[in-house]
Design a protein around this motif. Structure first.
Motif, PDB file in Angstrom:
ATOM      1  N   GLY A  49      -2.722   2.681  -0.487  1.00 36.32           N
ATOM      2  CA  GLY A  49      -3.084   3.822   0.499  1.00 36.32           C
ATOM      3  C   GLY A  49      -1.922   5.024   0.085  1.00 36.32           C
ATOM      4  O   GLY A  49      -0.977   4.582  -0.784  1.00 36.32           O
ATOM      5  N   THR A  50      -2.026   5.832   0.732  1.00 36.88           N
ATOM      6  CA  THR A  50      -1.108   7.020   0.542  1.00 36.88           C
ATOM      7  C   THR A  50       0.479   6.474   0.859  1.00 36.88           C
ATOM      8  O   THR A  50       1.412   6.608   0.119  1.00 36.88           O
ATOM      9  N   THR A  51       0.636   5.705   1.962  1.00 34.78           N
ATOM     10  CA  THR A  51       1.961   5.230   2.293  1.00 34.78           C
ATOM     11  C   THR A  51       2.619   4.300   1.120  1.00 34.78           C
ATOM     12  O   THR A  51       3.811   4.460   0.800  1.00 34.78           O
ATOM     13  N   ASP A  52       1.583   3.375   0.572  1.00 33.84           N
ATOM     14  CA  ASP A  52       1.905   2.695  -0.358  1.00 33.84           C
ATOM     15  C   ASP A  52       2.334   3.454  -1.859  1.00 33.84           C
ATOM     16  O   ASP A  52       3.312   3.125  -2.460  1.00 33.84           O
ATOM     17  N   ILE A  53       1.507   4.471  -2.101  1.00 33.96           N
ATOM     18  CA  ILE A  53       1.946   5.304  -3.474  1.00 33.96           C
ATOM     19  C   ILE A  53       3.228   5.946  -3.183  1.00 33.96           C
ATOM     20  O   ILE A  53       3.999   5.823  -4.268  1.00 33.96           O
ATOM     21  N   VAL A  54       3.547   6.540  -2.034  1.00 35.39           N
ATOM     22  CA  VAL A  54       4.675   7.398  -1.888  1.00 35.39           C
ATOM     23  C   VAL A  54       5.775   6.234  -1.806  1.00 35.39           C
ATOM     24  O   VAL A  54       6.962   6.530  -2.568  1.00 35.39           O
ATOM     25  N   GLY A  55       5.823   5.155  -1.392  1.00 36.07           N
ATOM     26  CA  GLY A  55       6.780   4.224  -1.076  1.00 36.07           C
ATOM     27  C   GLY A  55       7.063   3.670  -2.473  1.00 36.07           C
ATOM     28  O   GLY A  55       8.271   3.642  -2.975  1.00 36.07           O
ATOM     29  N   ARG A  56       6.278   3.411  -3.460  1.00 34.78           N
ATOM     30  CA  ARG A  56       6.517   2.818  -4.764  1.00 34.78           C
ATOM     31  C   ARG A  56       7.078   3.969  -5.866  1.00 34.78           C
ATOM     32  O   ARG A  56       8.020   3.856  -6.480  1.00 34.78           O
ATOM     33  N   LEU A  57       6.871   5.336  -5.588  1.00 30.37           N
ATOM     34  CA  LEU A  57       7.259   6.233  -6.308  1.00 30.37           C
ATOM     35  C   LEU A  57       8.563   6.180  -6.110  1.00 30.37           C
ATOM     36  O   LEU A  57       9.469   6.698  -7.024  1.00 30.37           O
ATOM     37  N   PHE A  58       9.065   6.465  -4.787  1.00 34.26           N
ATOM     38  CA  PHE A  58      10.534   6.423  -4.319  1.00 34.26           C
ATOM     39  C   PHE A  58      11.114   5.224  -4.741  1.00 34.26           C
ATOM     40  O   PHE A  58      12.514   5.239  -4.937  1.00 34.26           O
ATOM     41  N   ALA A  59      10.656   3.981  -4.513  1.00 31.99           N
ATOM     42  CA  ALA A  59      11.411   2.777  -4.818  1.00 31.99           C
ATOM     43  C   ALA A  59      11.734   2.879  -6.402  1.00 31.99           C
ATOM     44  O   ALA A  59      12.878   2.556  -6.701  1.00 31.99           O
ATOM     45  N   ASP A  60      10.890   3.118  -7.410  1.00 26.13           N
ATOM     46  CA  ASP A  60      11.244   3.100  -8.639  1.00 26.13           C
ATOM     47  C   ASP A  60      12.332   4.302  -8.962  1.00 26.13           C
ATOM     48  O   ASP A  60      13.310   3.750  -9.579  1.00 26.13           O
ATOM     49  N   LYS A  61      12.218   5.485  -8.317  1.00 28.74           N
ATOM     50  CA  LYS A  61      13.263   6.454  -8.679  1.00 28.74           C
ATOM     51  C   LYS A  61      14.679   6.324  -7.949  1.00 28.74           C
ATOM     52  O   LYS A  61      15.422   6.357  -8.620  1.00 28.74           O
ATOM     53  N   LEU A  62      14.393   5.530  -6.825  1.00 27.87           N
ATOM     54  CA  LEU A  62      15.788   5.395  -5.851  1.00 27.87           C
ATOM     55  C   LEU A  62      16.511   4.100  -6.671  1.00 27.87           C
ATOM     56  O   LEU A  62      17.861   4.031  -7.104  1.00 27.87           O
ATOM     57  N   GLY A  63      15.663   3.252  -7.151  1.00 30.32           N
ATOM     58  CA  GLY A  63      16.347   2.170  -7.941  1.00 30.32           C
ATOM     59  C   GLY A  63      16.916   2.671  -9.290  1.00 30.32           C
ATOM     60  O   GLY A  63      18.292   2.158  -9.366  1.00 30.32           O
TER      61      GLY A  63
END
Length: 331
Positions: A49-63
């Protein structure tokens, strides 16, 4: 003898104070060194879903920005409340964070009779991440070409037109009720178990109207299978330049976009919050992040922790008003 007793007393006091004093620079150093191990990011909805897509985008970049892996953990269920409770109950050390949404921290506190957390007191707001426009779209058979025609038609036959939602107390349900209140129309609510089934029946013409986050409805509007009446966003969406905002059609109360933000457990150290907020700001300045968000119909929405806290409070207050007037309650 008296001198000896005093010396022993001073020694005992020193023994108590020494660990405390030693811990002060250690704590400061810990803040400076954060993060020193992987971070868990709880997404309170299933994958895809949208929440998961946004979360994974920022997880990768914040990491990459923080120098540590950010591991996404999907904890769906109860409209996001199960995952949100896991965030609230985690240790406030910065190594468990989560995604808050307009649903988990705006609607749920307004419609659920009981929640295992206080949406304002049991979390630390860090920053908003992304604003995702919402959209109102209708099946072509309804016959309206724009909002003025739709409202005229709805008022001419109260209770005839229907709208689908992802379920009682969902974003689409609350948006539909808010639209009815703002427009003075009477549409019949048809709840489903999820956006997919609801959208399918609107596409099939079994239900007339859909209120939804933009990403899932956009392809059907672009393919002319649905007609967009308006978008809830600060300005028109690039992908739909001819579709007005709700504010433009005279319904500003419906013009709030959905949002997805970064939170932690309550009492998260300020140094950790500040470091995470600054990292998000750097990530959102990257061109590829802007491009990927734009592909979702979204926009970067970084703000301060105080601003995000006020945004959450305003979302709860708005939904409590809608829930009270429309008698929306989820047990």
């Amino acid at each position: 003898m008296l001198l000896k007793q005093r010396l022993l007393g001073l020694t005992a006091v020193a023994a108590v104070i020494a660990p405390v004093l030693a811990a002060v620079p250690a704590l400061a150093h810990a803040d400076d060194a954060y993060p020193s191990k992987p971070i868990r990011l709880i997404v309170p909805f299933p994958p895809g879903g949208t929440t998961d897509i946004v979360g994974r985008l920022f997880a990768d970049k914040l990491g990459r920005e923080l120098g540590q892996t950010v591991i996404v953990e999907n904890r769906g269920g109860a409209g996001g409340s199960i995952g949100s409770a896991a965030i609230a109950n985690a240790a406030p050390d910065g190594y468990t964070l989560g995604i808050a949404t307009a649903s988990t921290h705006g609607i749920n506190p307004a419609v659920y009779a009981k929640l295992p957390f206080d949406a304002e007191k049991d979390f630390t707001p860090i920053t908003n991440l992304a604003a995702v426009p919402n959209i109102m779209a209708i099946n072509p058979k309804v016959g309206a070409k724009n909002m003025a025609e739709f409202i005229k038609l709805a008022k001419s036959e109260p209770g005839k037109l229907t709208y689908a939602s992802a379920g009682n107390g969902s974003v689409s349900h609350m948006m539909g009720e808010l639209f009815k209140m703002a427009s003075g129309t009477n549409l019949v609510h048809v709840p489903y178990r999820g956006v997919g089934p609801a959208l399918n029946d609107v596409l099939a013409g079994q239900v007339d109207v859909m209120y939804d986050n933009l990403p899932s409805t956009l392809p059907h509007v672009q393919a002319n299978r649905l007609i967009a009446m308006a978008v809830a966003a600060p300005q028109r969406v690039k992908a739909l330049p001819d579709v007005p905002t709700f504010a433009e059609v005279g319904l500003p109360a419906v013009n709030d976009a959905s949002w997805f933000g970064l939170i932690g457990p309550g009492k998260l150290p300020k140094a950790v919050v500040d470091k995470l907020n600054a990292a998000v700001a750097k990530v959102e300045a990257e061109d590829d992040v802007k491009t990927r968000l734009e592909g979702l119909g979204a926009a970067p929405a970084n703000n301060t922790p105080d601003e995000f806290a006020k945004q959450i409070a305003a979302e709860i207050a708005k939904n409590k008003r809608v829930a009270a007037e429309a008698h929306v309650k989820v047990d």
